[in-house]
Design a protein around this motif. Structure first.
Motif, PDB file in Angstrom:
ATOM      1  N   GLU A  38      -7.845  -4.513   6.435  1.00 50.93           N
ATOM      2  CA  GLU A  38      -8.886  -4.627   7.456  1.00 50.93           C
ATOM      3  C   GLU A  38      -9.249  -6.095   7.716  1.00 50.93           C
ATOM      4  O   GLU A  38      -9.448  -6.507   8.867  1.00 50.93           O
ATOM      5  CB  GLU A  38     -10.121  -3.845   7.021  1.00 50.93           C
ATOM      6  N   ARG A  73       0.829  -1.213   0.000  1.00 48.35           N
ATOM      7  CA  ARG A  73       0.000   0.000   0.000  1.00 48.35           C
ATOM      8  C   ARG A  73       0.859   1.257   0.000  1.00 48.35           C
ATOM      9  O   ARG A  73       0.613   2.196  -0.756  1.00 48.35           O
ATOM     10  CB  ARG A  73      -0.911  -0.013   1.231  1.00 48.35           C
ATOM     11  N   GLU A  99      -9.001   1.198  -8.364  1.00 49.99           N
ATOM     12  CA  GLU A  99      -9.578   0.558  -7.171  1.00 49.99           C
ATOM     13  C   GLU A  99      -8.538  -0.147  -6.303  1.00 49.99           C
ATOM     14  O   GLU A  99      -8.856  -0.694  -5.254  1.00 49.99           O
ATOM     15  CB  GLU A  99     -10.656  -0.447  -7.563  1.00 49.99           C
ATOM     16  N   HIS A 108      -6.703  -1.489   1.197  1.00 49.76           N
ATOM     17  CA  HIS A 108      -7.237  -1.079   2.503  1.00 49.76           C
ATOM     18  C   HIS A 108      -8.216  -2.124   3.043  1.00 49.76           C
ATOM     19  O   HIS A 108      -8.182  -2.479   4.242  1.00 49.76           O
ATOM     20  CB  HIS A 108      -7.929   0.277   2.381  1.00 49.76           C
ATOM     21  N   SER A 109      -9.047  -2.660   2.154  1.00 48.91           N
ATOM     22  CA  SER A 109      -9.995  -3.687   2.567  1.00 48.91           C
ATOM     23  C   SER A 109      -9.268  -4.956   2.995  1.00 48.91           C
ATOM     24  O   SER A 109      -9.636  -5.604   3.989  1.00 48.91           O
ATOM     25  CB  SER A 109     -10.951  -3.993   1.417  1.00 48.91           C
ATOM     26  N   PRO A 130      -5.972   0.943  -4.291  1.00 46.23           N
ATOM     27  CA  PRO A 130      -5.834   1.411  -2.900  1.00 46.23           C
ATOM     28  C   PRO A 130      -6.993   0.961  -2.015  1.00 46.23           C
ATOM     29  O   PRO A 130      -6.786   0.555  -0.862  1.00 46.23           O
ATOM     30  CB  PRO A 130      -5.774   2.936  -3.039  1.00 46.23           C
ATOM     31  N   ALA A 131      -8.197   1.033  -2.558  1.00 48.64           N
ATOM     32  CA  ALA A 131      -9.356   0.606  -1.762  1.00 48.64           C
ATOM     33  C   ALA A 131      -9.294  -0.897  -1.477  1.00 48.64           C
ATOM     34  O   ALA A 131      -9.614  -1.348  -0.366  1.00 48.64           O
ATOM     35  CB  ALA A 131     -10.651   0.964  -2.492  1.00 48.64           C
ATOM     36  N   ARG A 132      -8.856  -1.663  -2.488  1.00 45.34           N
ATOM     37  CA  ARG A 132      -8.745  -3.095  -2.278  1.00 45.34           C
ATOM     38  C   ARG A 132      -7.672  -3.431  -1.224  1.00 45.34           C
ATOM     39  O   ARG A 132      -7.854  -4.315  -0.387  1.00 45.34           O
ATOM     40  CB  ARG A 132      -8.397  -3.790  -3.605  1.00 45.34           C
TER      41      ARG A 132
END
Length: 431
Positions: A244, A222, A234, A240-241, A236-238
């Protein structure tokens, strides 16, 4: 073992054997009647012969020997007898004295419960004497002018002795069976804890370590792709997910490890219970209060106190099972966990204000949770009491402790003293 056997070996003695017209007790046609071994305390040979004649007439197979002195009686007790007949007035002692000698002999022989039937047969016996004899263990009494009742009295006394002996043997077998089941349950509890410890260590070393390494790798990706161009929008969002999800998996593995083997117990029982109550309240939204008695805190000089081995884990598991049952079944809004140590007993009480338990719920065939608590408590010499009403249930674990002043025994005095503030006492005290 035949009835009335206090020890020794049967020796063939001279006596009289009756006809087998009416076998005693009832035997198959192809079997001989049961031989009844009779020790007869009688100083009159005609009275002895008359008694045997009545027994012979009743169809009993009898092997009898007559004696009349205390020395002969004590010597004859080395052999097994099915029944003892005794006159009351004997040379130098009485029938009641003979009964006491018989009781002492069986007690010394290690078989106090195997007292053979003792029947008083006397020409003159008062009611007070008969009552005293019966109170001291005599099976029956009768007068010499009513010997027609001798055979039925002997049959009844021998049958009662056989029944009592069989009942005692069954009780002994039941006690042995219960002891073995208890040992098995304790072994299973110990094995379960050992397996939990091993699984917890595997999760910590393998799963936890791998998840943590994966989290570091994802975080590195990341950070190093944040300024890169030409990558999917998408991404960065992936990432981050994914981070988590890995964080959630790490938290779940830590929670599983705590449930399997609470490492916080290394910080003491109070610290573990405080952590458990806090986690329970957050997870279920049920108010959970922990009350710690002063006896569970460190001594004024700061010396740590120690519970006997295994007690802290038993108390922790008991509270854990109780809170689990509250969250599943009680529909409660408040739970109180109270831990104390006084009068040489550690007490853990978990009470809620939810709906109570019915007798049917407690007696369910597959109600292994409560039974498991009883078995777990028995591994440290403790016991569990459960009370329930229309509004609320209370579970109490009690474990005897050894130590000065009937309190918690002091731990190793070489350990450093503890901080005196309440939070440090709760989380850093080792019991």
């Amino acid at each position: 073992m035949p009835s009335g056997e206090c020890g020794g070996r049967l020796v063939i003695l001279p006596g009289m054997t009756g006809d087998a017209a009416a076998p005693f007790p009832a035997s198959p046609p192809d079997r001989p009647p049961r031989l009844v071994r009779v020790l007869h305390l009688e100083d009159s040979e005609p009275d002895h012969a008359l008694a045997l004649a009545h027994l012979r007439r009743a169809g009993m197979a009898v092997q009898a020997v007559r004696i009349e002195s205390r020395q002969e009686f004590e010597a004859a007790l080395a052999q097994p007898w099915d029944v003892v007949l005794s006159d009351y007035h004997l040379p130098g002692f009485t029938g009641v004295d003979a009964l006491q000698i018989l009781r002492r002999h069986c007690a010394a022989d290690g078989t106090p419960g195997d007292l053979p039937p003792f029947i008083l047969v006397s020409g003159q016996i008062g009611e007070d004497t008969a009552v005293e004899a019966m109170r001291n263990g005599a099976s029956d009494y009768l007068l010499k002018n009513n010997l027609a009742r001798l055979a039925p009295a002997m049959e009844h006394a021998i049958a009662a002795a056989d029944s009592q002996r069989a009942r005692r043997a069954a009780d002994r077998e039941l006690q042995v069976s219960r002891a073995r089941l208890s040992e098995l349950a304790q072994h299973l509890q110990t094995s379960v804890e050992a397996e939990r410890h091993a699984i917890s260590r595997e999760i910590h070393d393998d799963v936890g370590g791998s998840l943590t390494a994966l989290k570091f790798e994802l975080d590195w990706i990341r950070r190093n792709t944040a300024a890169a161009t030409g990558l999917p929008v998408e991404l960065p969002a992936r990432l981050h997910s994914a981070l988590e999800l890995v964080t959630h998996a790490i938290d779940a593995s830590q929670r599983i490890m705590q449930n399997l083997r609470p490492a916080i117990l290394e910080q003491g029982l109070v610290a573990a219970l405080q952590w458990m109550c806090s986690a329970f309240e957050k997870r279920t939204s049920i108010a959970c209060e922990l009350r710690v008695a002063a006896t569970m805190r460190p001594a004024p000089d700061g010396v740590r106190r120690a519970l006997p081995p295994g007690v802290a884990l038993v108390a922790y598991r008991t509270a854990q099972e109780a809170l689990t049952n509250v969250s599943k079944h009680a529909q409660a809004s408040q739970v109180v966990v109270d831990v104390s140590a006084s009068a040489g007993v550690l007490s853990l009480e978990v009470s809620d204000n939810g709906r109570g338990l019915t007798r049917d719920a407690l007696a369910k065939v597959r109600s292994f949770g409560i039974r498991g608590l009883h078995e777990r408590a028995s591994t440290v010499g403790g016991w569990v009491e459960l009370s329930s009403g229309p509004a609320g249930t209370t579970l109490i674990l009690s474990v005897p402790l050894a130590g000065p002043d009937a309190g918690l025994p002091p731990a190793d005095p070489s350990l450093p003293p503890q901080p005196q503030d309440a939070e440090a006492e709760a989380w850093a005290t080792r019991y």
